[in-house]
Design a protein around this motif. Structure first.
Motif, mmCIF file in Angstrom:
data_model
loop_
_atom_site.group_PDB
_atom_site.id
_atom_site.type_symbol
_atom_site.label_atom_id
_atom_site.label_comp_id
_atom_site.label_asym_id
_atom_site.label_seq_id
_atom_site.Cartn_x
_atom_site.Cartn_y
_atom_site.Cartn_z
ATOM 1 N N ASN A 6 0.828 -1.217 0.000
ATOM 2 C CA ASN A 6 0.000 0.000 0.000
ATOM 3 C C ASN A 6 0.855 1.257 0.000
ATOM 4 O OD1 ASN A 6 -2.355 -1.407 0.018
ATOM 5 N ND2 ASN A 6 -2.677 -1.280 2.217
ATOM 6 N N ALA B 176 -11.513 5.479 10.517
ATOM 7 C CA ALA B 176 -12.752 5.335 9.744
ATOM 8 C C ALA B 176 -13.347 6.704 9.410
ATOM 9 C CB ALA B 176 -13.758 4.505 10.522
ATOM 10 N N LEU B 179 -11.267 8.503 6.825
ATOM 11 C CA LEU B 179 -11.513 8.013 5.467
ATOM 12 C C LEU B 179 -12.751 8.677 4.875
ATOM 13 C CD1 LEU B 179 -10.691 6.031 3.225
ATOM 14 C CD2 LEU B 179 -12.069 4.301 4.350
ATOM 15 N N LEU B 231 -9.153 5.215 -3.423
ATOM 16 C CA LEU B 231 -8.968 3.758 -3.392
ATOM 17 C C LEU B 231 -7.724 3.377 -2.590
ATOM 18 C CD1 LEU B 231 -9.894 2.700 -7.044
ATOM 19 C CD2 LEU B 231 -11.211 2.321 -4.975
ATOM 20 N N TYR B 234 -8.521 3.801 0.974
ATOM 21 C CA TYR B 234 -9.397 2.702 1.395
ATOM 22 C C TYR B 234 -8.575 1.435 1.646
ATOM 23 C CZ TYR B 234 -12.911 -0.926 1.327
ATOM 24 O OH TYR B 234 -13.666 -2.002 1.663
ATOM 25 N N ARG B 235 -7.579 1.187 0.791
ATOM 26 C CA ARG B 235 -6.730 -0.002 0.985
ATOM 27 C C ARG B 235 -5.984 0.073 2.318
ATOM 28 N NH1 ARG B 235 -5.000 -3.666 -2.819
ATOM 29 N NH2 ARG B 235 -2.975 -3.739 -1.786
ATOM 30 N N ASN B 238 -9.205 -0.067 5.223
ATOM 31 C CA ASN B 238 -10.465 -0.810 5.078
ATOM 32 C C ASN B 238 -10.759 -1.731 6.258
ATOM 33 O OD1 ASN B 238 -8.503 -2.600 4.392
ATOM 34 N ND2 ASN B 238 -9.558 -3.473 2.630
ATOM 35 N N GLN B 239 -9.682 -2.264 6.893
ATOM 36 C CA GLN B 239 -9.943 -3.172 8.020
ATOM 37 C C GLN B 239 -10.502 -2.438 9.233
ATOM 38 O OE1 GLN B 239 -6.932 -2.287 6.978
ATOM 39 N NE2 GLN B 239 -5.339 -2.552 8.519
ATOM 40 N N HIS B 240 -10.266 -1.116 9.306
ATOM 41 C CA HIS B 240 -10.779 -0.331 10.434
ATOM 42 C C HIS B 240 -12.189 0.196 10.178
ATOM 43 C CE1 HIS B 240 -6.832 -0.486 12.106
ATOM 44 N NE2 HIS B 240 -6.299 0.210 11.132
ATOM 45 N N LEU B 241 -12.595 0.160 8.914
ATOM 46 C CA LEU B 241 -13.817 0.858 8.522
ATOM 47 C C LEU B 241 -15.056 0.361 9.255
ATOM 48 C CD1 LEU B 241 -14.326 3.176 6.567
ATOM 49 C CD2 LEU B 241 -15.052 1.511 4.882
ATOM 50 N N GLU B 242 -15.228 -0.950 9.244
ATOM 51 C CA GLU B 242 -16.441 -1.516 9.847
ATOM 52 C C GLU B 242 -16.430 -1.322 11.368
ATOM 53 O OE1 GLU B 242 -18.829 -5.685 10.169
ATOM 54 O OE2 GLU B 242 -17.190 -5.566 8.730
#
Lengths: 139, 251
Positions: A6, B176, B179, B231, B234-235, B238-242
């Motif tokens: 990343n 999150a 983002l 994007l 997000y990469r 993304n694991q923190h988003l939810e």
């Protein structure tokens, strides 16, 4: 590993964008004709007038074009064209009508305006309406 | 059956993105070419200041917003003052209000203090967005209060309490929210269109919205490049988003 990928992708993307920001115009200008242009001048010409029963000669300043430019066959004037919302230099082929001449210049009767820049030399073939980069303005 | 339906629904959302990417490589006579990208990157120089403006606005607004929303949310949770609940309801109403309602008062305010057509006309109103405060407030309700109480014994400085006792607990929510705030700023269109006059101050979203000003073939490559930073972000997160948006629950 995913984190490294990343970071690498992000760095590559932004560094590429930065390099392009700095160099895009230079790259673009290297791919279009680079021209030298000059503004038309007024030169002395011997003009002959006719009057009742004879002729009369006088020296007058008239709009002139260098013989070397006219004799090259194609005369281009520098114009402003709009490409992608930006004003840039382009060329438009002009057909000057010439009159009197002296050692270096032809008198222009019509076809070119007095304040126009005309192309003196170009490193590539010019096309009517095409974009150019004016690298040197001789006046 | 349910799976097929979900795949079909997903395709509805993914198709425009896929088509944007695919069509950005389409040349004349349906050939695959990089000419469109070349035309954008080497023949459209206003694209670059607009791209960097988008980056600047999104990063600056996201960072400064955290300086505002974390203490603000912390205040809503811990401070005792009259009208706290009414004020919070007001925040929620403000969050749900369409942008078009607040944009005119913002314009008038910015015009009166002489900030129209400057970077600050975009940054300043966006800093005080209620969205982050509401999200952060909900998340903070689930934080361990004993850590904050223990910190209170050591210091009376609110800033130190926030830095050492609150932020470590809400780290996931910060990612999150960050983002979302970044994406929101990246996509903003109305503010730069209204508050800025010079193209060199505007953003990439305005560039894409003003498609008629530019050559048609450069729009899809521009849209593809426009997608990339979000994007990439997000990469990263993304694991923190939810987890970060699960109100009132701590990981």
């Amino acid at each position: 590993m995913k984190k490294v990928i990343n970071i690498a992708l992000t760095v590559v993307f932004f560094v590429t964008m930065f390099v392009l920001t700095v160099s895009a115009r230079t790259i673009h200008n290297s791919q279009i004709p680079n021209v030298t242009a000059t503004r038309l001048t007024r030169e002395d010409f011997i003009i002959e007038f006719e009057y009742d029963g004879g002729t009369f000669k006088t020296t007058q300043k008239r709009l002139a074009i260098k013989k070397s430019i006219y004799d090259s066959g194609e005369v281009y004037a520098v114009i402003t064209i709009i490409i992608n919302g930006e004003e840039r230099d382009g060329v438009h082929r002009v057909y000057p009508e010439i009159g009197a001449e002296n050692e270096e210049y032809y008198e222009i009767i019509s076809g070119v305006w007095g304040n126009e820049l005309v192309v003196v030399s170009s490193d590539r073939e010019l096309t009517d309406g095409g974009e150019v980069c004016v690298v040197e303005d001789l006046l | 059956m349910k799976k097929v339906l979900l795949i079909l629904l997903a395709m509805v959302f993914v198709m425009p993105l896929v088509m944007t990417v695919v069509l950005s490589f389409r040349g004349e006579n349906n050939t695959i070419t990089l000419q469109n990208y070349s035309d954008l990157l080497f023949n459209c120089f206003i694209f670059y200041p607009m791209f960097w403006n988008s980056v600047l606005y999104a990063i600056v607004i996201t960072l400064i917003q955290f300086l505002v929303i974390i203490p603000c949310a912390f205040g809503f949770i811990n401070a005792r003052f009259k009208g706290k609940n009414i004020l919070f309801v007001f925040y929620i109403i403000l969050m749900m209000m369409p942008l078009q309602v607040t944009i005119l008062p913002n314009y008038i305010g910015l015009r009166d203090i002489g900030l129209i057509n400057t970077h600050w006309s975009i940054i300043l109103p966006a800093i005080f967005s209620p969205f982050g405060v509401v999200i952060m407030n909900q998340y903070m309700q689930g934080t361990d209060n004993s850590v904050i109480e223990a910190m209170r014994l050591e210091t009376s400085s609110i800033i130190r309490i926030i830095i050492h006792a609150v932020i470590p607990q809400i780290r996931i929510c910060i990612f999150a929210t960050g983002l979302f705030v970044f994406a929101d700023c990246w996509n903003m269109l109305e503010q730069p269109m209204l508050f800025l006059r010079e193209d060199s101050l505007k953003t990439l979203s305005v560039f894409i919205a003003n498609a008629d000003k530019y050559a048609g073939n450069i729009m899809l490559p521009a849209a593809v490049i426009f997608m990339i930073p979000v994007l990439l972000l997000y990469r990263f997160f993304n694991q923190h988003l939810e987890k970060g948006l699960t109100f009132g629950e701590l990981s």
